[in-house]
Design an enzyme around this catalytic site. Structure first.
Site, mmCIF file in Angstrom:
data_model
loop_
_atom_site.group_PDB
_atom_site.id
_atom_site.type_symbol
_atom_site.label_atom_id
_atom_site.label_comp_id
_atom_site.label_asym_id
_atom_site.label_seq_id
_atom_site.Cartn_x
_atom_site.Cartn_y
_atom_site.Cartn_z
ATOM 1 C CG ASP C 125 -2.047 -1.020 1.088
ATOM 2 O OD1 ASP C 125 -2.103 -1.727 0.062
ATOM 3 O OD2 ASP C 125 -2.879 -1.101 2.003
ATOM 4 N N GLY C 126 2.069 1.151 0.523
ATOM 5 C CA GLY C 126 2.961 2.307 0.595
ATOM 6 C C GLY C 126 3.293 2.897 -0.764
ATOM 7 N NE ARG C 229 -0.040 11.158 23.755
ATOM 8 C CZ ARG C 229 1.118 10.528 24.018
ATOM 9 N NH1 ARG C 229 2.209 11.236 24.267
ATOM 10 N NH2 ARG C 229 1.163 9.214 24.042
ATOM 11 C CG ASP C 253 -2.806 9.489 23.118
ATOM 12 O OD1 ASP C 253 -2.754 10.148 24.169
ATOM 13 O OD2 ASP C 253 -2.303 8.357 23.009
ATOM 14 C CB THR C 264 -9.153 -0.376 5.655
ATOM 15 O OG1 THR C 264 -8.717 0.317 4.502
ATOM 16 C CG2 THR C 264 -10.609 -0.718 5.496
ATOM 17 C CE1 TYR C 266 -2.977 5.508 14.601
ATOM 18 C CE2 TYR C 266 -2.543 7.625 13.581
ATOM 19 C CZ TYR C 266 -2.516 6.803 14.680
ATOM 20 O OH TYR C 266 -2.009 7.276 15.870
#
Lengths: 376, 376, 376, 376
Positions: C125-126, C229, C253, C264, C266
């Protein structure tokens, strides 16, 4: 000497500060491995005389702080306060108050650590976390006033402070021993994951004896130890071992190892179940795990956990203890964690079980909705 | 007497069947409240002679069942089998096998309950649940073969049955005491939520002495007790009490009260954290709760839980124990639950801690993904 | 000109690279606001001639890369490759291969951006994320080979590359327009949250016209924009506005604003529902939120989102786009996000709907367990 | 005729009741597939004259009901009420009120269905669900007063009813078309999963033309269709098809197929993300799934879903539509679902986007906590 390491965690030390201890239960000869938590009550070996006040900084807790100082001095107790609190407090040209504060003793974190009989916290959960960070080995009993905000760690309402002080100073109040996690960092070359490192068993002093240990200020966590990606885009090659056996790689944003106390803090935000503080357990909770099947797990308090940055990891990881002391973990560094023998003894309002469920109901807005009326 | 009720749950009885017991640890005088689970090892007071085989119905487990029967008979053991298993098994005109099966004793659930020294399960997790339902009070040690399917409760591979039988019959194997929930139904008129009903404390027989109890076949749950809406559209006016104190209304599809063993079954599906079976705890897990803040909670094993259908509830609720025995709860009915003194002693493959993490990794496909190769 | 801003997101531009476009549907006069995604098929205005190959770095994709280069050159196509790929590839004294690679054109990200007719990705996917980062405005059609790893973005198996190339180069293949998020940073002094800044509406060039915009390399996200953060212990005073109206503070966070494509990735790890890429929506997903009631929400693709660091925030926040380009957001800084008019047109294997469910089943191990056999 | 089936769902019919329609947007010739939801405003072809009032049963809504009846009669409108409401209302010897109620017309669900121009709901979300169940095909515009309780479906405060009535009766108010799911039951013998059954495409009347259809009272769901285990211990052999292609078996307690409207009801309780009602989507949400990887998914509104009880399933399943009409599904029975062409047009308070986020903030207690004060 009756102290053993157990799946249920090491048997905690039961002297808290110079004078606090647990009330002995009837059968004196009984070699109790773990006393039933619900029967734990505070007992003073001698009348407590040295009180440390820890308050939330700022103006909001100042009025109660001033009242408390005056009241404790009147009871002829020695009052220790942070030097900053002693200096900065404005007295509005109130000569009596000024004189009172001059009688307060500035708390020296090196020399006075073993003098304190009782800690009184004024403020939110953060004040108890601060108390825990100050007393990194033996911790005296702690009495916590909530000052308005809701929290799991601060059961008392300042409004009734006279009665509460009476009871706490005379002992016999219920005490909850909040477990802490002992966290040891092993920098590089952890050649052997099963070294003779069972420090909790040998002696009290061993806990910080290794030079490679994290410094005293941060090796006991009341809430949680977090290993996360820090500013990196993800965790790389972080391995989790339980009792020195490889369990899984941790892929995602991080891993929280939480006490039951911490399970209602960061752990809850990350999806862990809330665990009652009397359950002898630790919670492992991944942060945004790549795998849907890496769900939070609750393990016995006495287990040894190791998180290791693999030798060939492309990225580093970051450690923090109770949200403080961020520290970078390099390739080959490890963090070992288990339950410490030094809990934080917290004075209860009613008892261990009732206090927690009351907090739960208050904080999560349970019972806010009135039961639905039946149709007529 | 050494037996007490505790937040950690009642101290379990440690005689399992006529001959099984826990290996005494060194210090004989020590009055242990709770022995460290990781040191629990099986000990036979006399050589075990009566073996009950429980197998998954159907043809799939038949070959191993036949092998096991023959092997056990050769060891001059008395082999008890379900009468249906004895009758229906086809022998393909194998005279020896036929003769072997004629030597098997049909198990009579009334008369033979206290004769069994060891239970051997062949099949999935369901066979252990069945064994638990058969032995509703004292349960003999259980040895479970998985027969191919993955499960948390069946650690052994039949391929190595000879060696495993040798070890189990000679004792000294690690034993995990899986806690069960004792569940008492009080029909109507629960006038007082704090009666003197602490049955686990008094004596073993008290557990089923009350006529209002649910019948013997279903009052101990190895996995979970579920109170749900059944065919109704929702739960109406279901109240949860902990130690006889009202905690919250339960609004949604239902409530699961699970043992640690059950936390990887229905509890997991409903969103609970997975709890290691050595943690002395119960898991309360709502099913599709209306409130986002009613999250699963983990409470000490010794707490008393009561779920009550309110007097003015518009709908009834339904109870089930380990997925069986659905029973309608009417207005004013209550269910009381706490940890039983009768665990199911399960023989471990390695040890308590290692077995569970191995199952976890297998079942959740942990470690399936190979670690990512580093860039070159 | 028939292009409008809509709750369903801006109508996407439908010219992809110099020659790609969507196949016109029958009714030519119809001014379609949004063509039905399932009828979208690739159409070449002229035969494609310039192909860019993007591959995962390292040796693993090298064999297929070499095969592909030779095949494309044989088809008399111009092959663009990264200059690093052109230089570093070892040819093992294969003179023909060497000559082939000398005919490849080193891709210049400034000058060649508008020359590319088709992008071919080799890897996970990258590689598609990289293609998206290269083509920050108009993006040519993309053909993605998975090279063994499972992924939602790489549907094709290299084994069948000849047939797939035939089809893709002749057009008429199904195309999925993967929406991207346009992300604009407004540094300080966002005096007015309702400026006349609807850049997607005016013209294509306006997207990067403001000097205060984040630089070209990162303002379109194919997966997600994250405000978190960073190395701070928590988010402080981060406000979320929808269509310029204050909605809530974000405490925890961080916050993920994800496309369906990113849901699908993160987003899934943070607990979001998986959203089919044909649904015109964005997903807002908090990371470890303090409040149990801040759950992931799915909003229309055309909505304007603003995340602002309040003027009096004690801490800063960090922005990243598709996991890259971390950037610190100071007090008073804002990030505005909405769906871009420049999607990434991805060539489908079967069709929009089927491809995604196939990936879902493969990646999540659906259907791995065989259906349970019925009892006999 | 400008109406097409699309991945975005069928283009909805835009005549609501005898007189309501959507305000035509400027470009009259434009054949809009889907008008931007945010520009949808109510338009009356003729002044509305027939008003149906649906109220929550019981005394709680009686005062406002009486006020509303009198006000509407004064406006010379025809007021339809449930015959039970007309008969049972007590008038406390108020002759005028009694006379008013005698002028109300008892609503006949068979004969008066096509006479109603506007529906007014008094009560919680249940009243809108009831309105939806009454108008199973074409549904007139609905104006909903919340009567104190919080809900996503009832935006208006009765306190301002005069002004709100003025606006609604004059038209031009914003309208949200809440999509409904059309649900068709095919009993037994679904020999072919790809029949020529695309009823939404052909004509309006086809929706209920098949005798095998579920009866008219329950085939359109405003919230959700649920297939669950009912009183069975689990689901057995339930297969999910999307566009007639097998996707996965459903193992667990059940499956919710929800509209965006329903995503904040049962879907939310089961863990689905909350979906804004303007997103053209359906949410598939498993109830207590056995597999951790079966997470809720959001799919395009125009997709065809089929849930089938397999021929060899050991157990049956149960269907319910908006929580009503439980129906047993036997082996070989199927349920087909897709988005209906008959939405429920709900009059908005501000607009589509703002109303929903306002409800979200109110119901989930967002913004209850005051922003933390900065330190001094």
């Amino acid at each position: 000497t009756g102290r053993t390491h157990s799946v249920f965690a090491p048997s905690p030390r039961c002297n808290f500060g110079p004078k606090g201890t647990l009330k002995k239960i009837q059968n004196d000869e009984e070699l109790i491995v773990i006393q039933d938590p619900s029967s734990q009550r505070l007992h003073w070996n001698a009348p407590p005389s040295n009180i440390l006040i820890i308050r939330k900084p700022g103006l909001s807790t100042l009025p109660e702080f001033q009242i408390l100082v005056v009241k404790l001095l009147k009871r002829r107790l020695n009052v220790f306060v942070a030097s900053s609190d002693r200096a900065q407090v404005p007295f509005d040209s109130d000569a009596d108050l000024k004189e009172s504060f001059e009688r307060c003793i500035p708390f020296d974190q090196k020399d006075d650590l073993n003098k304190i009989d009782l800690v009184i916290c004024l403020g939110g959960d953060g004040t108890l976390l601060h108390a825990s960070s100050v007393f990194q080995k033996n911790c005296p009993p702690v009495l916590s006033f909530s000052m308005g905000s809701l929290g799991f760690l601060t059961p008392f309402d300042f409004q009734f402070h006279d009665k509460i002080l009476d009871e706490a100073l005379s002992g016999k109040v219920a005490v909850l021993l909040r477990t802490r996690l002992k966290c040891t960092i092993i920098k590089g070359g952890l050649n052997n994951l099963s070294p003779s490192d069972t420090p909790d068993l040998s002696s009290q002093t061993s806990e910080t004896s290794t030079s490679s240990d994290v410094d005293d200020a941060l090796n006991l966590a009341l809430n949680e130890v977090v290993i996360d990606r820090g500013p990196n885009p993800y965790l790389s090659n972080i391995d989790l071992y339980i009792n020195d056996k490889f369990i899984t790689k941790v892929q995602g944003d991080g891993l929280i190892i939480s006490t039951p106390t911490g399970s209602t803090a960061y752990g809850m935000a990350a999806g862990a179940s809330m665990v009652h503080p009397s359950v002898p357990a630790m919670v492992l909770c991944p942060i945004c795990p790549h795998s849907l099947s890496f769900r939070p797990i609750v393990v016995p308090a006495g287990i040894d956990l190791t998180v290791k940055v693999a030798e060939d990891a492309r990225l580093t990881a970051w450690l923090s203890v109770d949200g403080r002391n961020r520290l970078e973990l390099l390739q080959n560094d490890s963090v070992k964690m288990t339950t410490s023998i030094h809990p934080v003894p917290c004075i209860c309002r009613f008892d261990q079980v009732g206090d927690w469920f009351q907090s739960l109901a208050d904080i999560l807005h349970w019972n806010i909705r009135k039961p639905q009326l039946s149709f007529d």
